[in-house]
Design an enzyme around this catalytic site. Structure first.
Site, mmCIF file in Angstrom:
data_model
loop_
_atom_site.group_PDB
_atom_site.id
_atom_site.type_symbol
_atom_site.label_atom_id
_atom_site.label_comp_id
_atom_site.label_asym_id
_atom_site.label_seq_id
_atom_site.Cartn_x
_atom_site.Cartn_y
_atom_site.Cartn_z
ATOM 1 N N GLY A 1 40.063 21.833 51.310
ATOM 2 C CA GLY A 1 40.111 23.083 50.569
ATOM 3 C C GLY A 1 40.994 22.980 49.345
ATOM 4 O O GLY A 1 41.279 23.990 48.693
ATOM 5 N N ALA B 125 35.135 22.906 49.787
ATOM 6 C CA ALA B 125 34.879 24.298 49.436
ATOM 7 C C ALA B 125 36.140 24.882 48.814
ATOM 8 O O ALA B 125 37.250 24.561 49.227
ATOM 9 C CB ALA B 125 34.481 25.107 50.668
ATOM 10 N N HIS C 89 46.139 37.391 44.183
ATOM 11 C CA HIS C 89 46.661 36.549 45.254
ATOM 12 C C HIS C 89 48.175 36.739 45.378
ATOM 13 O O HIS C 89 48.804 37.383 44.534
ATOM 14 C CB HIS C 89 46.355 35.068 44.996
ATOM 15 C CG HIS C 89 44.944 34.686 45.307
ATOM 16 N ND1 HIS C 89 43.925 34.859 44.405
ATOM 17 C CD2 HIS C 89 44.385 34.152 46.424
ATOM 18 C CE1 HIS C 89 42.790 34.445 44.955
ATOM 19 N NE2 HIS C 89 43.041 34.007 46.166
ATOM 20 N N HIS C 90 48.751 36.150 46.410
ATOM 21 C CA HIS C 90 50.182 36.212 46.678
ATOM 22 C C HIS C 90 50.988 35.530 45.570
ATOM 23 O O HIS C 90 50.463 34.705 44.819
ATOM 24 C CB HIS C 90 50.505 35.563 48.028
ATOM 25 C CG HIS C 90 49.917 34.184 48.171
ATOM 26 N ND1 HIS C 90 50.525 33.050 47.674
ATOM 27 C CD2 HIS C 90 48.750 33.764 48.728
ATOM 28 C CE1 HIS C 90 49.782 31.994 47.934
ATOM 29 N NE2 HIS C 90 48.696 32.391 48.574
ATOM 30 N N LYS D 113 51.135 31.603 44.873
ATOM 31 C CA LYS D 113 50.004 30.862 44.302
ATOM 32 C C LYS D 113 50.238 30.716 42.802
ATOM 33 O O LYS D 113 50.209 31.702 42.062
ATOM 34 C CB LYS D 113 48.687 31.584 44.578
ATOM 35 C CG LYS D 113 47.452 30.798 44.131
ATOM 36 C CD LYS D 113 46.167 31.486 44.581
ATOM 37 C CE LYS D 113 44.935 30.705 44.177
ATOM 38 N NZ LYS D 113 44.885 29.353 44.771
#
Length: 237
Positions: free
Chosen positions: A75, A100, A135-136, A139
């Site tokens: 990932g 992915a 996002h958090h 990131k």
């Protein structure tokens, strides 16, 4: 199934928990402080390695796993521009990578809806399209790998968009905005706006658990398949 974990942060620990609950055996856990374990017999015994690390080390991890005959599920994002051709060549020569940008089953469904809606919207130029991802705060990269995948699907299906970009007002470019706040696992929103109305589709992850489950499902799929694999191979939408 025997699984090796490459990367043992929050995601790695959650993958371990889910894999064990599904009856799989974790035979090796490799993190930054025990890189020598790539050479171990326990790592080589794995059917599949699940890799969630940083973009700058992901490709090297693939090479180390393939050298031991271990298939990889990954990932990690950000390596494609520098090593995409090498990965495709390696997978055509007998190695296996399931990659992915997002392993969530919900995101796979959302992606299918995104492609279908973009094909419809190609016929209605009065709608402009834009995307926002949240996002958090931990990131650091942007836009997210999932946002890039969704954006590329839109560009592929809407003739009036030539590419995606951040901070743009060019009507030929699909604009992606990013927000970083709190501990948000991931929200991806696509809007089609016209003078008459707005159509919005969105995926809002409750936690990282859906991503971790998807990675284990991908490992189960990868054990029985070969080559360069994607989420579209596993889910036939």
């Amino acid at each position: 199934m025997k699984i090796a974990l490459i990367g043992y942060g929050k995601m790695g620990k959650m993958i371990e928990e889910i894999a064990r609950s599904r009856g799989h055996e974790i035979v090796s856990i490799i993190d930054i402080d025990n890189q020598q374990d790539f050479e171990s017999e326990s790592f080589a015994s794995a059917d599949v390695a699940i890799e969630f690390t940083a973009p700058q080390v992901a490709y090297g991890n693939y090479l180390k796993a393939w050298a031991k005959g271990v298939k990889v599920v990954s990932g990690s994002t950000g390596w494609m521009n520098d090593h995409g051709d090498e990965v495709r060549k390696a997978c055509s020569e007998g190695n296996t990578l399931f990659w992915a940008s997002n392993f969530s089953i919900g995101v796979a469904i959302f992606s299918a809806v995104n492609r279908y809606l973009a094909k419809i919207m190609n016929q209605f130029p009065q709608y402009d399209v834009e995307m926002e991802e949240t996002h958090h705060i931990h990131k650091l990269d942007h836009p997210s790998g999932t946002a890039i995948t969704l954006a590329e699907e839109i560009v592929e299906n809407i003739d009036r968009k030539e590419a995606w970009a951040e901070d743009t007002t060019d009507p030929k470019l699909l604009r992606i905005d990013h927000i970083r706040r709190g501990e948000v696992p991931g929200i991806h929103t696509i809007r089609y706006d016209s003078d008459a109305d707005i159509i919005t589709i969105s995926h809002d992850a409750h936690s990282r658990r859906g991503f971790a489950l998807g990675a284990v499902l991908a490992a189960e799929y990868t054990k029985e398949h070969n080559g360069l694999l994607t989420i579209s191979d596993m889910f036939k939408f």
